[in-house]
Every structure is written in structure tokens, then in C-alpha cells.
Design a protein around this motif. Structure first.
Motif, PDB file in Angstrom:
ATOM      1  N   UNK A   1       0.632  -1.170   0.024  1.00 57.21           N
ATOM      2  CA  UNK A   1       0.010   0.065   0.055  1.00 57.21           C
ATOM      3  C   UNK A   1       0.914   1.195  -0.143  1.00 57.21           C
ATOM      4  N   UNK A   2       1.876   1.122   0.857  1.00 50.70           N
ATOM      5  CA  UNK A   2       2.767   2.348   0.841  1.00 50.70           C
ATOM      6  C   UNK A   2       3.377   2.513  -0.361  1.00 50.70           C
ATOM      7  N   UNK A   3       4.006   1.615  -1.270  1.00 53.30           N
ATOM      8  CA  UNK A   3       4.760   1.732  -2.171  1.00 53.30           C
ATOM      9  C   UNK A   3       3.858   2.258  -3.372  1.00 53.30           C
ATOM     10  N   UNK A   4       2.776   1.697  -3.575  1.00 49.85           N
ATOM     11  CA  UNK A   4       1.695   1.923  -4.442  1.00 49.85           C
ATOM     12  C   UNK A   4       1.392   3.568  -4.287  1.00 49.85           C
ATOM     13  N   UNK A   5       1.197   4.038  -3.022  1.00 51.16           N
ATOM     14  CA  UNK A   5       0.945   5.500  -2.810  1.00 51.16           C
ATOM     15  C   UNK A   5       2.052   6.412  -3.101  1.00 51.16           C
ATOM     16  N   UNK A   6       3.206   5.899  -2.863  1.00 51.87           N
ATOM     17  CA  UNK A   6       4.565   6.761  -3.212  1.00 51.87           C
ATOM     18  C   UNK A   6       4.647   6.623  -4.554  1.00 51.87           C
ATOM     19  N   UNK A   7       4.638   5.509  -5.512  1.00 54.09           N
ATOM     20  CA  UNK A   7       4.750   5.601  -6.765  1.00 54.09           C
ATOM     21  C   UNK A   7       3.556   6.659  -7.568  1.00 54.09           C
ATOM     22  N   UNK A   8       2.418   6.558  -6.981  1.00 56.21           N
ATOM     23  CA  UNK A   8       1.323   7.397  -7.580  1.00 56.21           C
ATOM     24  C   UNK A   8       1.883   8.715  -7.252  1.00 56.21           C
ATOM     25  N   UNK A   9       2.352   9.221  -6.201  1.00 56.52           N
ATOM     26  CA  UNK A   9       2.899  10.488  -5.759  1.00 56.52           C
ATOM     27  C   UNK A   9       3.683  10.940  -6.686  1.00 56.52           C
ATOM     28  N   UNK A  10       4.553   9.992  -7.107  1.00 60.03           N
ATOM     29  CA  UNK A  10       5.997  10.281  -7.943  1.00 60.03           C
ATOM     30  C   UNK A  10       5.618  10.487  -9.313  1.00 60.03           C
ATOM     31  N   UNK A  11       4.262  10.301  -9.712  1.00 60.92           N
ATOM     32  CA  UNK A  11       3.791  10.187 -10.819  1.00 60.92           C
ATOM     33  C   UNK A  11       4.201   9.116 -11.846  1.00 60.92           C
TER      34      UNK A  11
ATOM     35  N   UNK B   1       1.750  -1.816 -10.953  1.00 60.41           N
ATOM     36  CA  UNK B   1       2.585  -3.409 -10.937  1.00 60.41           C
ATOM     37  C   UNK B   1       2.627  -3.766  -9.338  1.00 60.41           C
ATOM     38  N   UNK B   2       2.788  -3.277  -8.598  1.00 63.90           N
ATOM     39  CA  UNK B   2       2.831  -3.375  -7.123  1.00 63.90           C
ATOM     40  C   UNK B   2       1.665  -3.304  -6.233  1.00 63.90           C
ATOM     41  N   UNK B   3       0.485  -2.934  -6.906  1.00 59.90           N
ATOM     42  CA  UNK B   3      -0.447  -2.804  -6.000  1.00 59.90           C
ATOM     43  C   UNK B   3      -1.002  -4.064  -5.449  1.00 59.90           C
ATOM     44  N   UNK B   4      -1.305  -4.130  -3.981  1.00 62.24           N
ATOM     45  CA  UNK B   4      -2.031  -5.174  -3.515  1.00 62.24           C
ATOM     46  C   UNK B   4      -3.319  -5.688  -3.887  1.00 62.24           C
ATOM     47  N   UNK B   5      -3.507  -6.520  -4.873  1.00 59.69           N
ATOM     48  CA  UNK B   5      -4.691  -6.897  -5.390  1.00 59.69           C
ATOM     49  C   UNK B   5      -5.296  -8.064  -4.595  1.00 59.69           C
ATOM     50  N   UNK B   6      -6.258  -8.459  -4.600  1.00 54.71           N
ATOM     51  CA  UNK B   6      -6.927  -9.368  -4.151  1.00 54.71           C
ATOM     52  C   UNK B   6      -6.312 -10.627  -3.930  1.00 54.71           C
ATOM     53  N   UNK B   7      -5.689 -11.230  -5.104  1.00 56.28           N
ATOM     54  CA  UNK B   7      -4.888 -12.246  -5.454  1.00 56.28           C
ATOM     55  C   UNK B   7      -3.861 -12.237  -4.489  1.00 56.28           C
ATOM     56  N   UNK B   8      -2.930 -11.132  -4.599  1.00 58.46           N
ATOM     57  CA  UNK B   8      -1.706 -10.913  -3.793  1.00 58.46           C
ATOM     58  C   UNK B   8      -2.172 -11.131  -2.428  1.00 58.46           C
ATOM     59  N   UNK B   9      -3.284 -10.584  -1.990  1.00 57.44           N
ATOM     60  CA  UNK B   9      -3.420 -10.355  -0.500  1.00 57.44           C
ATOM     61  C   UNK B   9      -3.691 -11.812  -0.077  1.00 57.44           C
ATOM     62  N   UNK B  10      -4.368 -12.700  -0.971  1.00 55.97           N
ATOM     63  CA  UNK B  10      -4.730 -14.090  -0.597  1.00 55.97           C
ATOM     64  C   UNK B  10      -3.358 -15.043  -0.878  1.00 55.97           C
ATOM     65  N   UNK B  11      -2.123 -14.389  -1.205  1.00 52.93           N
ATOM     66  CA  UNK B  11      -1.006 -15.205  -1.222  1.00 52.93           C
ATOM     67  C   UNK B  11      -0.996 -15.928  -2.829  1.00 52.93           C
ATOM     68  N   UNK B  12      -1.724 -15.413  -3.610  1.00 57.65           N
ATOM     69  CA  UNK B  12      -1.666 -15.954  -5.129  1.00 57.65           C
ATOM     70  C   UNK B  12      -0.824 -14.939  -5.945  1.00 57.65           C
TER      71      UNK B  12
END
Length: 252
Positions: free
Chosen positions: A210-220, A227-238
């Protein structure tokens, strides 16, 4: 075990996407963030790169602990085969001895004697029930006088010898059962460690991603954020396709 290891390897791949993003794009992203936050120039000694690297290191430590915990559990489970085989062999040997004594007494003195020594009915197959039945027969062989006349003259049975043969096999099975239970307790400890590490990874991953997603968005850098956003699959370990392909190599 293979399925569990797959879940751990997926989490390693998901984490690698985060750490690769920091490693490959951390410096340029940090500069963009600093420009966005401080258009007139960053304060002295203020380094976004240090924060980004710390986030990546935290994610890496978390997945390293999960990998280590999973390996420890796999190693512990691999040790279980021999004690279980020994237990099964000891159980089979005790049951065979019970059946052999039953056949001997019935052949020498007739089937009517079996109930007097706890040998009527089916011989148990389950280990604890078998031990209980064998101990009953052993006690009766030691304490109940064998007064029945043999069906053939000159043929006799030594009850104490039969009892001793049962005790030896009961002791062997009890020891084997104790070894299996010890292995099960040890496996429970390593399983708990793995479960704890999995829960810890879930929390760390969510926070770092979440933090990296926000920082990358802030950086434009919207594509990098996606690419690093925590999707539902990733949160489930997939894994997502980007994780399997080796993480973040560039912004395309």
C-alpha cells in the motif's frame, strides 16, 4: 506439503515484485517524491531512498522468515516416516502374537479356553485397543492357573512364556507410539511457527505494498504503482502475471 510450499513460493514471488521495484526504481522515485514534497528543495539529510530501502528490507525479512519456517516444518515432517513405520511394524507384530497365542491355546486346549484369557472375539487392529487387549491377556496368563487338560497327552503350554512374549511386544509398541507422538508435537511447533510467519507476512505485505503504491502514484509513476498494487489475489497469497514473470524490470 507440495501445495503448502507452492503458497510459500508464491509469496516469495509477490514479495520479489515489491523489492525489485525498490531496487530498480527506488532512486529515481525518491527524487520525484522529494520534488513533489519539497518543491523548494529537500531539508538537509532528508532521504526518501532510505525509507524506500527500509520498506523493501522489511518485506524481504518477512518473506525470509516465512521461507525458513516452511522449510523447518517440511524438514520436521520428513522425519516422521521412520517412527510411523516402526509403530506400524510393532503393531502388526503384537497383533500377530495375539493371534498366534489364541491359535495355540485353542489348538492345545480347545476353543472354550479362549474367553478365560481374554482372547474371544476379534483381535483389535487399532494400536491403543490392541495394547489394552494384550495387557489383559498377559495379566491373565500370569495370574490364572492353566488347569484345563490338553486335548493330546504330552502337549502343554507355558503361560508365563506366552505372557513374556506379549509384554516384550507391548513395550515395543508403546515406545513406538511415544516416538510418533513426540514427532507430532514437534511438527505442531513448526506448524505454529509457519502459521505465525504467514500471518506476519500478510500484514507486512499489505502495509508495504500500500505504501509503495501510494508513493509511486505521488511520484507520477502510475504504471509502476499498478505493478505493485496489492490486488485481491496477492493479498490471498496468489501471484499475478507480473510476479511470475520476475517482478519489476522496467516501466515499459
Amino acid at each position: 506439503m507440495a501445495d503448502v510450499s507452492k503458497l510459500v513460493s508464491d509469496r516469495v514471488a509477490i514479495t520479489r515484485t515489491l523489492t525489485s521495484a525498490v531496487s530498480v526504481h527506488g532512486t529515481e522515485t525518491a527524487a520525484a517524491i522529494e520534488r513533489a514534497l519539497f518543491p523548494d528543495g529537500s531539508p538537509p539529510d532528508f532521504k526518501v531512498t532510505v525509507f524506500l530501502q527500509a520498506l523493501g528490507a522489511l518485506a524481504q525479512r518477512s518473506v525470509d522468515e516465512l521461507s525458513a519456517a516452511n522449510q523447518a516444518h517440511a524438514t520436521e515432517l520428513a522425519d516422521d516416516g521412520e517412527p510411523r513405520a516402526t509403530r506400524d511394524a510393532a503393531k502388526d507384530e503384537l497383533r500377530a502374537r495375539m493371534i498366534g497365542i489364541r491359535s495355540t491355546l485353542s489348538g492345545v486346549y480347545g476353543a472354550a479356553i479362549l474367553s478365560a484369557y481374554g482372547l474371544s472375539g476379534e483381535t483389535p487392529s487399532e494400536a491403543e485397543h490392541l495394547i489394552e487387549a494384550a495387557c489383559t491377556t498377559e495379566r491373565l496368563l500370569r495370574n490364572r492357573p492353566l488347569t484345563e487338560a490338553p486335548k493330546q497327552e504330552g502337549v502343554s503350554v507355558d503361560p508365563k512364556t506366552l505372557a513374556d512374549s506379549l509384554k516384550t511386544r507391548v513395550d515395543a509398541l508403546r515406545t513406538a507410539l511415544g516416538d510418533v507422538r513426540r514427532e507430532e508435537r514437534e511438527a505442531q511447533v513448526t506448524l505454529q511457527r509457519r502459521n505465525t510467519a504467514t500471518a506476519a507476512w500478510n500484514g507486512v505485505y499489505q502495509g508495504v505494498a500500500d505504501t509503495l503504491t501510494g508513493l509511486f502514484e505521488l511520484a507520477g509513476k502510475g504504471e509502476l504503482a499498478d505493478r505493485v498494487r496489492p490486488t485481491a489475489r496477492r493479498r490471498a497469497g496468489l501471484t499475478e502475471a507480473e510476479d511470475v514473470e520476475g517482478g519489476v524490470a522496467g516501466e515499459g
